[in-house]
Design a protein around this motif. Sequence first.
Motif, PDB file in Angstrom:
ATOM      1  N   VAL A  76      39.159  79.543  45.701  1.00 41.49           N
ATOM      2  CA  VAL A  76      37.976  78.944  45.091  1.00 41.49           C
ATOM      3  C   VAL A  76      37.571  77.719  45.902  1.00 41.49           C
ATOM      4  CG1 VAL A  76      37.016  77.856  43.023  1.00 41.49           C
ATOM      5  CG2 VAL A  76      38.658  79.749  42.809  1.00 41.49           C
ATOM      6  N   THR A  77      36.307  77.692  46.323  1.00 44.23           N
ATOM      7  CA  THR A  77      35.776  76.569  47.090  1.00 44.23           C
ATOM      8  C   THR A  77      34.738  75.844  46.235  1.00 44.23           C
ATOM      9  OG1 THR A  77      36.073  77.788  49.155  1.00 44.23           O
ATOM     10  CG2 THR A  77      34.628  75.873  49.223  1.00 44.23           C
ATOM     11  N   GLU A  78      34.907  74.519  46.112  1.00 44.95           N
ATOM     12  CA  GLU A  78      33.978  73.759  45.282  1.00 44.95           C
ATOM     13  C   GLU A  78      33.789  72.354  45.840  1.00 44.95           C
ATOM     14  OE1 GLU A  78      35.753  73.547  41.429  1.00 44.95           O
ATOM     15  OE2 GLU A  78      37.426  72.280  42.071  1.00 44.95           O
ATOM     16  N   ILE A  79      32.650  71.769  45.515  1.00 43.45           N
ATOM     17  CA  ILE A  79      32.380  70.385  45.889  1.00 43.45           C
ATOM     18  C   ILE A  79      32.522  69.536  44.639  1.00 43.45           C
ATOM     19  CG2 ILE A  79      30.661  68.747  46.735  1.00 43.45           C
ATOM     20  CD1 ILE A  79      29.530  70.994  48.459  1.00 43.45           C
ATOM     21  N   VAL A 241      31.334  79.850  56.048  1.00 42.95           N
ATOM     22  CA  VAL A 241      31.505  79.349  54.686  1.00 42.95           C
ATOM     23  C   VAL A 241      30.774  80.285  53.718  1.00 42.95           C
ATOM     24  CG1 VAL A 241      31.694  76.958  55.456  1.00 42.95           C
ATOM     25  CG2 VAL A 241      29.460  77.873  54.823  1.00 42.95           C
ATOM     26  N   PRO A 242      31.188  80.269  52.443  1.00 40.20           N
ATOM     27  CA  PRO A 242      30.451  81.065  51.450  1.00 40.20           C
ATOM     28  C   PRO A 242      29.004  80.585  51.354  1.00 40.20           C
ATOM     29  CG  PRO A 242      32.566  80.342  50.579  1.00 40.20           C
ATOM     30  CD  PRO A 242      32.362  79.599  51.859  1.00 40.20           C
ATOM     31  N   GLY A 243      28.056  81.534  51.315  1.00 40.48           N
ATOM     32  CA  GLY A 243      26.651  81.146  51.224  1.00 40.48           C
ATOM     33  C   GLY A 243      26.365  80.273  50.027  1.00 40.48           C
ATOM     34  N   SER A 252      29.146  85.225  53.575  1.00 40.65           N
ATOM     35  CA  SER A 252      29.658  84.392  54.665  1.00 40.65           C
ATOM     36  C   SER A 252      28.497  83.946  55.545  1.00 40.65           C
ATOM     37  CB  SER A 252      30.689  85.157  55.492  1.00 40.65           C
ATOM     38  OG  SER A 252      31.203  84.374  56.541  1.00 40.65           O
ATOM     39  N   VAL A 253      28.359  82.627  55.713  1.00 34.74           N
ATOM     40  CA  VAL A 253      27.257  82.047  56.482  1.00 34.74           C
ATOM     41  C   VAL A 253      27.840  81.083  57.518  1.00 34.74           C
ATOM     42  CG1 VAL A 253      25.164  80.648  56.389  1.00 34.74           C
ATOM     43  CG2 VAL A 253      25.677  82.243  54.534  1.00 34.74           C
ATOM     44  N   ALA A 288      21.241  77.190  59.610  1.00 35.97           N
ATOM     45  CA  ALA A 288      19.880  77.713  59.701  1.00 35.97           C
ATOM     46  C   ALA A 288      19.498  78.440  58.418  1.00 35.97           C
ATOM     47  CB  ALA A 288      19.768  78.662  60.898  1.00 35.97           C
ATOM     48  N   ALA A 289      20.508  78.822  57.635  1.00 34.69           N
ATOM     49  CA  ALA A 289      20.250  79.546  56.392  1.00 34.69           C
ATOM     50  C   ALA A 289      19.670  78.631  55.308  1.00 34.69           C
ATOM     51  CB  ALA A 289      21.537  80.190  55.889  1.00 34.69           C
ATOM     52  N   ASN A 290      19.827  77.315  55.477  1.00 37.87           N
ATOM     53  CA  ASN A 290      19.280  76.362  54.516  1.00 37.87           C
ATOM     54  C   ASN A 290      18.992  75.055  55.248  1.00 37.87           C
ATOM     55  OD1 ASN A 290      18.662  74.590  52.436  1.00 37.87           O
ATOM     56  ND2 ASN A 290      20.422  75.136  51.164  1.00 37.87           N
ATOM     57  N   PRO A 291      17.724  74.637  55.294  1.00 35.43           N
ATOM     58  CA  PRO A 291      17.379  73.423  56.056  1.00 35.43           C
ATOM     59  C   PRO A 291      17.942  72.135  55.448  1.00 35.43           C
ATOM     60  CG  PRO A 291      15.489  74.212  54.786  1.00 35.43           C
ATOM     61  CD  PRO A 291      16.542  75.273  54.674  1.00 35.43           C
ATOM     62  N   THR A 292      18.383  72.201  54.206  1.00 37.43           N
ATOM     63  CA  THR A 292      18.928  70.999  53.560  1.00 37.43           C
ATOM     64  C   THR A 292      20.436  70.916  53.788  1.00 37.43           C
ATOM     65  OG1 THR A 292      17.245  71.131  51.817  1.00 37.43           O
ATOM     66  CG2 THR A 292      19.161  69.732  51.404  1.00 37.43           C
ATOM     67  N   PRO A 293      20.936  69.829  54.426  1.00 39.99           N
ATOM     68  CA  PRO A 293      22.388  69.696  54.660  1.00 39.99           C
ATOM     69  C   PRO A 293      23.160  69.626  53.340  1.00 39.99           C
ATOM     70  CG  PRO A 293      21.153  68.139  56.003  1.00 39.99           C
ATOM     71  CD  PRO A 293      20.187  68.708  55.009  1.00 39.99           C
TER      72      PRO A 293
END
Length: 358
Positions: A76-79, A241-243, A252-253, A288-293
């Motif tokens: 499980v990956t979480e912030i 990383v997970p999308g 996976s992204v 590139a899949a999301n412009p927001t860091p």
Amino acid sequence: MGNVDVSVVSPGGPLRRALSLIFLALGVFSVAGAVLLPTYVKPELAKVPLNQESTSVLEGTASKVLAVKTEGGKTVTEIRDDAKLKATAHVVANFAPPEMQEGTDVAVWLMAVSVVDTSDQTVVSASKRQVCFDRRTAEGYVPPGGDQEAKCSANSSFVTKLKEKAEKENEKPEEVQEYKPQPGLNFKFPFDTEQKDYQVYDDNTGRAVQARFKGVEEIKGVEVYKFVQEIPDTKISTKKVPGSLIGATGDSVEAGQFYKGTITSWIEPVTGIQVKQEQQSHQELRSAANPTPTVVFDGKLEFTDATVDAMVKQVDENKGKLDFIGSTGPIVLGIAGAAFLALGVFLLAKRRPTPSRH
């Protein structure tokens, strides 16, 4: 009967001559000691020990931190938000490399760092590296190239990394060692640190970063020099990383991991011991899949009071010895030597026979 010159020697002459020779010998010995202490004795003693084992602890908070854990056999990956963190850095000598022998000018130390979220002891970061470095200057050894003889073996300096994927599901990825020099200062600053800028190795970027001298301060009665490293925004890796982690579609992204930070160190100049350290860092994933860091770490860690106390104790145990052989001792011996020589010459001059007329 005519006058006859008769030389009369004082009864104290033999004793005075013996004393003068003793004072001259003491003078020569003292002057020689004044020269040898800083030029020969200090370079031999001002070295870090080959045998080393120490632990430093840093604590702090992070407004954002990436945590990876296993739940029900799944990863499980979480912030996490507003986490309390504890970092433990353990340094130990490795006597396996051939250069680790008495009389050598280099040492090989291994450092392992683990950072945990104190709420549940989940490991949020871990690293391991080994360095062959100069025992006097603390400079990480870089092979000279050409025909010059290397002081460190090829495999004595490395950085440990994890493979991208584990061989089996729900297992930790295998560790691999990347053999590479680690230039710049490592573990400490040099003996007799000066009020100038230094290049210090940075774990995250894997290169030496300038530590700028910022002034003189005092910590628990110890005078220290303050140095600050400003690490600019730097790409440190590319990973899958997970999308869902970065707000993108796909299991996976590919994303780049970027880091920037400020490291402040307070150094006792005679010993080069790092009395205190503070680390402010920021990491984010960009894709590139999301412009927001996506921020995966933003926080600050610093030495605990107990670690600072341990460093101050090390300073107290070593600074006095180094001060004596580097400055106090030579001055005292130099003054004593000059006094002994002057007294010896004076006594020799006084023993000359005095003429007497009869």
